[in-house]
Every structure is written in C-alpha cells, then in structure tokens.
Design a protein around this motif. Sequence first.
Motif, PDB file in Angstrom:
ATOM      1  N   THR A 254       9.036  17.679 -83.185  1.00 33.15           N
ATOM      2  CA  THR A 254       8.933  16.997 -81.899  1.00 33.15           C
ATOM      3  C   THR A 254       9.831  17.702 -80.895  1.00 33.15           C
ATOM      4  OG1 THR A 254      10.678  15.463 -82.576  1.00 33.15           O
ATOM      5  CG2 THR A 254       8.409  14.769 -82.938  1.00 33.15           C
ATOM      6  N   GLY A 255       9.613  17.423 -79.612  1.00 31.61           N
ATOM      7  CA  GLY A 255      10.419  18.082 -78.584  1.00 31.61           C
ATOM      8  C   GLY A 255       9.953  19.505 -78.342  1.00 31.61           C
TER       9      GLY A 255
ATOM     10  N   VAL B 263      21.055  25.040 -70.835  1.00 36.77           N
ATOM     11  CA  VAL B 263      21.771  24.067 -71.655  1.00 36.77           C
ATOM     12  C   VAL B 263      20.817  23.507 -72.708  1.00 36.77           C
ATOM     13  CG1 VAL B 263      23.099  21.924 -71.686  1.00 36.77           C
ATOM     14  CG2 VAL B 263      23.248  23.463 -69.712  1.00 36.77           C
ATOM     15  N   VAL B 264      21.092  23.802 -73.978  1.00 36.69           N
ATOM     16  CA  VAL B 264      20.284  23.285 -75.081  1.00 36.69           C
ATOM     17  C   VAL B 264      20.750  21.853 -75.349  1.00 36.69           C
ATOM     18  CG1 VAL B 264      19.599  23.602 -77.483  1.00 36.69           C
ATOM     19  CG2 VAL B 264      20.019  25.607 -76.031  1.00 36.69           C
ATOM     20  N   ASN B 265      20.019  20.901 -74.816  1.00 39.53           N
ATOM     21  CA  ASN B 265      20.438  19.499 -74.858  1.00 39.53           C
ATOM     22  C   ASN B 265      19.698  18.759 -75.969  1.00 39.53           C
ATOM     23  OD1 ASN B 265      21.546  17.038 -74.341  1.00 39.53           O
ATOM     24  ND2 ASN B 265      20.821  16.876 -72.236  1.00 39.53           N
ATOM     25  N   ASN B 266      20.293  18.763 -77.183  1.00 38.05           N
ATOM     26  CA  ASN B 266      19.688  18.054 -78.314  1.00 38.05           C
ATOM     27  C   ASN B 266      20.467  16.797 -78.706  1.00 38.05           C
ATOM     28  OD1 ASN B 266      21.931  19.195 -79.505  1.00 38.05           O
ATOM     29  ND2 ASN B 266      20.796  20.639 -80.771  1.00 38.05           N
TER      30      ASN B 266
ATOM     31  N   GLU C 137      11.005  19.811 -70.469  1.00 41.55           N
ATOM     32  CA  GLU C 137      10.684  18.787 -71.474  1.00 41.55           C
ATOM     33  C   GLU C 137       9.416  19.112 -72.248  1.00 41.55           C
ATOM     34  OE1 GLU C 137      12.255  14.630 -69.896  1.00 41.55           O
ATOM     35  OE2 GLU C 137      11.002  15.610 -68.362  1.00 41.55           O
ATOM     36  N   LYS C 138       8.666  20.105 -71.763  1.00 43.27           N
ATOM     37  CA  LYS C 138       7.491  20.630 -72.457  1.00 43.27           C
ATOM     38  C   LYS C 138       7.609  22.150 -72.456  1.00 43.27           C
ATOM     39  CE  LYS C 138       4.421  18.837 -69.687  1.00 43.27           C
ATOM     40  NZ  LYS C 138       5.286  18.193 -68.700  1.00 43.27           N
TER      41      LYS C 138
ATOM     42  N   CYS D  70      15.591  18.966 -76.230  1.00 42.44           N
ATOM     43  CA  CYS D  70      15.029  19.119 -77.574  1.00 42.44           C
ATOM     44  C   CYS D  70      15.703  18.111 -78.511  1.00 42.44           C
ATOM     45  CB  CYS D  70      15.201  20.548 -78.079  1.00 42.44           C
ATOM     46  SG  CYS D  70      16.894  21.147 -77.984  1.00 42.44           S
ATOM     47  N   ASP D  71      15.343  18.148 -79.804  1.00 42.55           N
ATOM     48  CA  ASP D  71      15.853  17.113 -80.697  1.00 42.55           C
ATOM     49  C   ASP D  71      16.260  17.619 -82.086  1.00 42.55           C
ATOM     50  OD1 ASP D  71      13.409  17.643 -81.851  1.00 42.55           O
ATOM     51  OD2 ASP D  71      12.518  15.705 -81.374  1.00 42.55           O
TER      52      ASP D  71
END
Length: 211
Positions: free
Chosen positions: A19-20, A121-124, A167-168, A190-191
Amino acid sequence: KLHNNISEPLNLPYVPGHTGISLRKAYENITNILPQNTFYINDIGESMNYAFSYLNVPEEGDFDCNIGYACMGSSTGAIGISKLYPDRLIAQFIGDGAFFMNGMNELLTYKKYNMNIICFVVNNSNLGFVNRGHEILFGRTVPSFYDEYVDVSGIVNAMGIKTLKVEKDEDLYNLKAMELKGPLVVELVCDSTEPIPLGRLTTLNKVINNK
C-alpha cells in the motif's frame, strides 16, 4: 551506463503488493525527471537502502551518503554542496525521523540563501530502519517506533517554502511542471509496506544466529 563488468538488470522486477506509494519507483524514476547533472545526497535510514539499489545516477550527476559516521541528519550537508555548486540542483532524501530531528530547521537556511535544494522527505510515520532492524534481528519491534502522520507539507508551507505532496506514484511527475529554482520540499507519503533490500540486516542476523 555501467563502467564495470556487471550486466544489467541489477535488480529483480518490481512486484506490486504493497500500500502507499512505491519508494523504489520514486528512486528509479527521479533521475529521468530532474536535470542530468543533479547532485543527490541521501540521509541515513531506511531510504538509503532504496538509494543504493535503485538510484541510477547519470554520468553528469553525483551521489553522496555519509555511511562513515552514519549520523541521521547528515544529508543537511546539501547546504555545503549547494555552496560548492551554486548552479546545480541538489536533491536531498531524508526520512521523517531525521527530518524532525535535524532536517526541518535547516529549511530556513535553504530559504534565506535561496539554495537550489529539493528536499525529499520520506514520510512513513515511523523509524523504518530501526523498526525493520528489530524485526529481523530480534523478532519483535517496539510500538513507540511508530507515530501519527504529521503533515510535513503543511509545516513547510507555513515557512513560506514551495511544496509538493506525493500520495500516488504519478504525482512525482508534477515536478516537471514546477520551477526548480530555490528550495522545494517534496513529501513522499508512504507506509513501509514495500519490501526493501536488507543485505546489511540479514547479514547481521546470520552472524548473530551463528554465534
């Protein structure tokens, strides 16, 4: 173009199932979006595994990742690189953990001196490399490694700095329509469900189990 006897492809084909957004695809595609002479610098953390495996830096470009001292926040060295190469674009990749510890405050320096730095920024919403390390080495993790989502783009907008929220996967290509002068922050939402290369951690796990 590789200057050795290693033949491509170097990586297994991409397989969806997470996902993400895909950080792998972001790293693979970014060098086709940014100028060929872009200087890439990656922070310490989960994101560096993607850089080592999937970032195909052109001959005209450069790459740095300070794995000597391996300090989170070291990618803020983008400031020095920008002063050294003021006419080149600097692409900084940093995880949300390092960003909140050491990276966010330097955005005001980027702005003050109008530096041509794109901060990805890798925001997980978690300390990804620490979390995966605990899972692989110890078979368990700690809930405090996770946190609630923080709107990085909202914070940066309040600083008066341009932002792009991805977000995509296809959102990354919006960079092509943006002016890449002065500072810009790209939030990669991302997640951590996407598999990543874990050579170092799996090797450490083997060493521990052999003792």
